[in-house]
Design an enzyme around this catalytic site. Structure first.
Site, mmCIF file in Angstrom:
data_model
loop_
_atom_site.group_PDB
_atom_site.id
_atom_site.type_symbol
_atom_site.label_atom_id
_atom_site.label_comp_id
_atom_site.label_asym_id
_atom_site.label_seq_id
_atom_site.Cartn_x
_atom_site.Cartn_y
_atom_site.Cartn_z
ATOM 1 N N GLU A 118 45.779 39.174 34.804
ATOM 2 C CA GLU A 118 44.556 39.975 34.787
ATOM 3 C C GLU A 118 44.769 41.335 34.121
ATOM 4 O OE1 GLU A 118 41.703 38.967 35.490
ATOM 5 O OE2 GLU A 118 40.467 40.771 35.673
ATOM 6 N N ASP A 119 45.902 41.981 34.416
ATOM 7 C CA ASP A 119 46.052 43.391 34.040
ATOM 8 C C ASP A 119 47.072 43.683 32.940
ATOM 9 O OD1 ASP A 119 44.180 44.013 35.947
ATOM 10 O OD2 ASP A 119 45.655 44.453 37.502
ATOM 11 N N ASP B 154 47.088 39.936 49.071
ATOM 12 C CA ASP B 154 46.675 40.939 48.089
ATOM 13 C C ASP B 154 45.568 41.825 48.674
ATOM 14 O OD1 ASP B 154 46.059 42.138 45.501
ATOM 15 O OD2 ASP B 154 44.390 40.704 45.355
HETATM 16 MN MN MN Z 1 46.344 42.670 43.518
#
Ligand code: MN
Length: 746
Positions: A90-91, A153
């Site tokens: 994602e990042d 998370d």
């Molecule tokens: Mn996370």
């Protein structure tokens, strides 16, 4: 980026955190490849290099924290690697392939799964939508480890929510309360559920949260004193009974007190059972022994005892629950369970893996709810395979027959597995389906038969001039409601087309049976068929065949049966009429009556016969013709033969005056012809009239001449008055144009 400058804190050191994580794994005694886990940490650290969390710490500290919670949950080596890498797709620039290359596809798949869940857009909805969204997330995860890492998370993000903007705090807390806490509950993870709920409440209702925590803090000394005295009493008594038990007491979690205050409209002082005790024993019989002891020591509150051992909750939770009143009149709750049940309650599904890996027995009992059958199944399988294989099989298949997709507005639509954009469109509204001209999934155009995937965002393109659903759609759609709506459309919108199509189908079917649709238009066939199949008109029935409401085979069979019955009935009517005539003739012959009643001028007892061309009856004006050797033939004066021949030379002198006798006892045979527009049921109607008048019919024949029916009837009458009456009645039969006596026209 820190929104609250007054909060100063020292950035966390990821390497120190990682060292603690390694220590924890070693302490737990798992035989994990620490080199591989370290490699995952290194990869995550490099990938997130330069990224900071809101608290100023390196981003990777969040990844280590998520991995740390995963270890607490008892997850396996792949999961811990995946937890460390859970945000890289994602990042950062890393891809599934990069992860798969270094750690194998299992780890890469889990990371990708977590990424998908992270990308799901959350907006608060009504309850049913929420439940669908939860199911969608579970179904999207496919592998339960994806969900568990997502919970780890989220737990860490909630623990560090102070550093976020108030807006984000609210959104994330709402999402946690509505999505992740219920999922944790469903998976039986009580500890995670409580923490998620309390952390969410802290941001959703800070004042309410503070009221409860302040109160609990102010009474902490009291409550702790109360708890330890009860603890001691129970402990002493159990020892004297010879029961080995561990007793834990706790103050209930904030959100459960909060909910109770709201549900019972009480303020905090009205909530008495703030304390809960848990007695954990080694065996199942001891659970019930302990219950007996507790109820003996304290007064039970009626209606509060629950046996979740004999009837476990859907998430496999097992315990005995009771509420009793202590010596100071303070009620408290007691939960009684075995260690095995306790692990299930605290860590849910994760506990089973941990338990197995630790060498404990399976805690899943028979008779659990069907939707958790997959867990039981997997645990059974597990006995033959080692733990690593077991993890690979731990797929979420409880929603295997459903698929969850988003509308462009973010509504979650629940459809049968394999559903297409057409199913989706009809689920939204019939009009959307009927005007659908195309579909996009996640922004890309797809074909109508595209099988929707969990989490797809589906957009339907419609047009006012859309031709409407195609018949092929009936073979493509998966939901019964879409099929029904498409059929309804055909029923309503395409009537003319359906009628023609239905007639064609029926004609085909009749042809197979050597029948003709034209023959079936007979009212005597059509009326009972329509009645039997409940249609108002033939067109309605054809239309129904056209859109598939009834099969052509069914209608054809019904028509064939009705036609058979009708033919049999007709035959029997005519048979009866002619049988009656025969009987009368027979009788006349027996009685020796001559066909008489005629006075011939100047002659007595001469042979008389009635001409066949005009068949006179008493009342008619008549004239005689002297034949050669066959007596006098009687004609009507209006007979065309007489009119034509009276003046010719050959018959000069052979016409002779005749009259009817005054007493007529015989009946006389005559013939009439009915002309009518041909239609179904005509002959039946004529036969019915004749029957009703008791007419003595000798013969009846009908023929059709290009739409004109000619029915010739030979019958016996007493005279012209009776004949006229019969003819008048027959003239009144629908579609009859003329009734005439034979011999009067050429
Ligand atoms: Mn996370």
């Amino acid at each position: 980026m820190n929104e609250s400058p007054e909060k100063v804190n020292t950035p966390l050191d990821p390497d120190l955190m990682y060292a603690d994580l390694e220590k924890k794994i070693r302490a737990a005694g798992h035989s994990m490849d620490l080199g591989r886990i370290r490699a995952a940490y290194d990869m995550a650290k490099r990938a997130h290099e330069g990224q900071l969390r809101k608290d100023g710490s390196p981003y990777v500290t969040h990844c280590v924290a998520a991995a740390d919670i995963s270890v607490d949950l008892g997850l396996d080596e792949d999961s811990i690697c995946a937890a460390l890498l859970h945000d890289v797709i994602e990042d950062t620039a890393l891809t599934h392939a990069d992860i798969a290359h270094s750690f194998g596809s299992a780890v890469a798949d889990i990371v990708e799964g977590v990424t998908k869940l992270t990308r799901v857009q959350y907006t608060s909805k009504e309850d049913e939508q929420m439940e669908n969204l939860r199911k969608m997330l579970m179904a999207m995860a496919k592998d339960i480890r994806v969900i568990l890492i997502k919970i780890a998370d989220r737990l860490h993000n909630m623990r560090t929510m102070d550093y976020q903007t108030p807006d984000k705090q609210r959104t994330k807390s709402l999402e946690t309360m509505e999505i992740y806490a219920p999922i944790a509950h469903r998976l039986g993870m009580q500890q995670a559920k409580w923490e998620l709920e309390d952390l969410s409440l802290r941001y959703l209702d800070p004042a309410g949260y503070k009221e409860i925590t302040d109160y609990l803090n102010s009474r902490m000394a009291d409550l702790e004193g109360f708890m330890s005295s009860v603890d001691e009493k129970i402990q002493t008594r159990l020892e004297s009974e010879g029961i080995q038990a561990s007793i834990f007491s706790r103050i209930k979690h904030v959100y459960s007190i909060y909910r109770k205050m709201y549900a019972q409209k009480l303020d905090i002082n009205g909530i008495f059972d703030l304390c809960a005790f848990r007695v954990i024993v080694d065996s199942l019989p001891d659970c019930y022994n302990v219950l007996g002891v507790i109820h003996d020591m304290f007064k039970p509150v009626p209606g509060r005892f629950k046996d979740y051992i004999s009837t476990p909750k859907p998430n496999m939770y097992q315990s005995l629950h009771t509420t009793v009143i202590g010596s100071e009149g303070i009620p408290f709750e007691v939960q009684i369970r075995t260690w095995e049940m306790h692990h299930t309650a605290e860590y849910g599904i994760a506990a089973h893996w941990k338990y197995k890996m630790d060498g404990g027995g399976s805690a899943v009992r028979e008779g659990d709810e069907e939707k958790f059958a997959w867990v039981r199944h997997l645990l059974e399988d597990q006995q033959e395979s080692d733990a690593q294989d077991f993890f690979h099989d731990l797929k979420i298949d409880m929603f295997a027959d459903e698929v969850f997709v988003f509308s462009p507005k973010g509504d979650v639509i629940n459809l049968p597995a394999g559903a297409t954009p057409i199913d989706f469109a009809y689920n939204i509204h019939s009009d959307v389906g009927n005007h659908m001209v195309g579909a996009k999934v996640n922004g890309r155009i797809v074909t109508f038969d595209y099988a929707l995937q969990n989490g797809d965002i589906v957009e339907i393109r419609t047009s006012k001039s859309a031709p409407g659903p195609s018949r092929d759609w009936l073979n493509i759609v998966k939901s019964g409601s879409a099929r029904t709506k498409i059929k309804q459309w055909y029923k309503k919108e395409r009537r003319e087309e359906n009628i023609l199509r239905g007639m064609e189908m029926l004609e085909d079917e009749l042809r197979h049976n050597d029948l003709d649709l034209d023959d079936m238009q007979d009212e005597a066939i059509m009326a009972p068929v329509l009645k039997r199949l409940s249609y108002a008109t033939a067109d309605d029935m054809y239309a129904a065949i056209g859109y598939g409401g009834v099969t052509a085979v069914r209608v054809a069979n019904r028509m064939r049966d009705e036609q058979k019955a009708l033919l049999a009935e007709k035959k029997s009517v005519l048979d009866k009429v002619s049988a009656a005539a025969e009987r009368r003739e027979e009788r006349a012959r027996k009685e020796g009556k001559a066909v008489h009643g005629i006075l011939v001028e100047g002659l007595d007892n001469c042979l008389v016969k009635f001409s066949r061309c005009c068949t006179p009856v008493p009342g008619d004006e008549i004239i005689g013709f002297i034949t050669r050797g066959q007596g006098v033939s009687i004609h009507r004066k209006d007979c065309q033969n007489y009119r034509r021949r009276k003046a010719d030379d050959a018959s000069e002198g052979r016409w002779i005056k005749v009259t009817w006798a005054s007493q007529i006892t015989d009946s006389y045979v005559t013939t009439i012809t009915i002309a009518a527009k041909d239609r179904s049921g005509l002959v039946m109607d004529i036969a019915t009239v004749l029957n009703s008048l008791n007419a003595k019919v000798r013969n009846l024949s009908a023929r059709d001449n290009s739409g004109l029916a000619l029915v010739v009837i030979t019958l016996e009458v007493q005279g012209s008055a009776e004949l006229r009456q019969i003819m008048n009645k027959l003239a009144a039969v629908p579609s009859v144009t003329e009734v005439s006596r034979n011999g009067t026209r050429g």
